[in-house]
Scaffold this active site. Structure first.
Site, short mmCIF file in Angstrom:
data_model
loop_
_atom_site.label_atom_id
_atom_site.label_comp_id
_atom_site.label_asym_id
_atom_site.label_seq_id
_atom_site.Cartn_x
_atom_site.Cartn_y
_atom_site.Cartn_z
N LYS A 1 1.64 -5.12 1.66
CA LYS A 1 0.92 -4.06 0.79
C LYS A 1 0.16 -3.08 1.55
O LYS A 1 -0.41 -3.31 2.82
CB LYS A 1 0.37 -4.69 -0.25
CG LYS A 1 -0.84 -5.59 0.33
CD LYS A 1 -2.12 -4.81 0.41
CE LYS A 1 -3.26 -5.91 0.89
NZ LYS A 1 -4.42 -5.17 1.34
N PRO B 1 2.02 -6.96 10.20
CA PRO B 1 1.06 -7.13 11.59
C PRO B 1 0.20 -8.16 11.06
O PRO B 1 -0.50 -8.20 9.94
CB PRO B 1 0.71 -5.69 11.75
CG PRO B 1 1.41 -4.84 11.08
CD PRO B 1 2.16 -5.45 10.10
N MET C 1 -2.74 -5.64 5.75
CA MET C 1 -1.61 -5.48 4.78
C MET C 1 -1.08 -6.76 4.10
O MET C 1 -0.01 -6.62 3.50
CB MET C 1 -0.29 -4.81 5.65
CG MET C 1 -0.45 -3.32 6.22
SD MET C 1 0.94 -2.93 7.15
CE MET C 1 2.06 -2.73 5.56
N GLY C 2 -1.83 -7.70 4.08
CA GLY C 2 -1.56 -8.70 3.30
C GLY C 2 -0.38 -9.80 3.64
O GLY C 2 0.11 -10.17 2.92
N GLY C 3 -0.07 -9.64 5.03
CA GLY C 3 0.97 -10.37 5.60
C GLY C 3 0.66 -12.06 5.24
O GLY C 3 1.60 -12.73 4.82
N GLY C 4 -0.58 -12.50 5.52
CA GLY C 4 -0.80 -14.06 4.89
C GLY C 4 -0.52 -14.30 3.49
O GLY C 4 0.24 -15.28 3.16
N ASP D 1 -4.91 -11.45 -2.84
CA ASP D 1 -3.92 -10.44 -2.62
C ASP D 1 -2.61 -11.33 -2.92
O ASP D 1 -1.39 -10.69 -3.09
CB ASP D 1 -3.82 -10.13 -1.14
CG ASP D 1 -4.81 -9.00 -0.96
OD1 ASP D 1 -5.46 -8.43 -1.93
OD2 ASP D 1 -4.88 -8.73 0.46
#
Length: 309
Positions: free
Chosen positions: A17, A103, A108-111, A145
């Site tokens: 995101k 990344p 960007m809320g990858g986790g 998130d």
């Protein structure tokens, strides 16, 4: 039980995101800040594959710096699987495979996408059949998130960012993301914001304890007008992120010089999101920034949340 689950595995894809708007209020007694934000899910994805197992395990592949991703209970996907098992009294385990494209520590809320994907994958694999409302509740317990990564699209987040209301966004918005090999810690950025606000004359106004997304931002999303949305891009964390990484300001300048309408630090950074007027301009901006030695990605939004493939 789904065909995928009966075959022994479930593959779920969840989006990263960007925060089109991020207002940060005062810090509450529980340590969290009041937020008013607009999330937009974009076409950069995390893939989580869940397989039956007696215990809980995790492997991670994909983007650079995956070696820094924890493989134990510090990992949100692992915590998501164990939370679901506890909530449904499931007595088995799961082997999770995460293929990262978002990344690491990039704002960007990858986790969070991993956690949302793990919830959906394990629910399907185990046949626990939780309602969307119950899944949302579990997601909110994992992080602010995570509920958005479940739902995707475009949404307004308030409270800690986990109280979601869908926002109408017409059409397609094209973004160039400029990633960085060096991540930024979200707690460090919030701490820096608090310090900046405490310094006389730096960010002098006392932050409100509750706040709302400005109406013009929502109107710009409803119109589908990228130029109008560019005028409303805002991130209260940007000053703190740039304090920690002064080079981020230069990346935004390069992007705008290359043809982007405007740029913003995504969440807590260090990823820069550059809004472009159309796909063709985005491709031109991507080429120019790549020629300048940066690592730009062309994505678009909004896209759906966590989905079984």
């Amino acid at each position: 039980m789904s065909v995928a689950a009966s075959a022994g595995s479930v593959h779920v894809r969840a989006p990263g995101k960007i925060n089109v708007y991020l207002g940060v209020g005062g810090r509450h007694d529980d340590g969290y800040h009041a937020l008013a934000t607009v999330f937009q899910a974009v076409s950069l994805y995390e893939d989580v594959i869940a397989r039956h197992a007696d215990d809980f395990s995790l492997t991670v592949t994909g983007v650079e710096d995956v070696d820094s991703v924890p493989l134990d209970d510090r990992n949100l996907a692992m915590r998501a699987a164990k939370l679901l098992a506890a909530a449904t009294e499931y007595t088995g385990g799961v082997a999770l495979e995460i293929r990262k494209s978002v990344p690491v520590a990039g704002g960007m809320g990858g986790g969070s996408a991993d956690a949302a994907a793990a919830l959906v994958a394990c629910d399907a694999l185990w046949g626990t059949g939780l309602s969307p409302a119950r899944m949302h509740d579990l997601a909110a317990r994992l992080g602010a998130d995570v509920p958005f990564a479940l739902h995707g699209g475009t949404a307004v987040g308030t409270g800690r960012g986990d109280q979601l209301n869908p926002a109408l966004a017409r059409g397609r918005f094209d973004w160039i993301l400029v990633t960085s090999e060096q991540g930024l810690s979200t707690p460090v950025v919030y701490e820096r914001l608090d310090l900046l606000r405490g310094e006389e004359g730096a960010l002098a106004d006392d932050p409100p304890m509750s706040l709302d997304v400005p109406i013009p931002v929502l109107q710009a999303l409803r119109s589908g007008d990228a130029a109008l949305l560019a005028e409303g891009l805002f991130n209260d964390l940007q000053a703190a992120a740039v304090f920690e990484r002064p080079d981020l300001d230069e990346v935004i300048r390069q992007g705008v010089d290359a043809g982007a309408l405007q740029g913003i630090v995504s969440g807590s950074g260090p990823t820069i999101a550059l809004l472009c007027p159309d796909p063709e301009t985005a491709q031109d901006v991507q080429t120019m920034l790549r020629d300048a030695g940066l690592d730009p990605l062309h994505v678009h939004g909004p896209v759906p949340g966590a989905r079984i493939l």
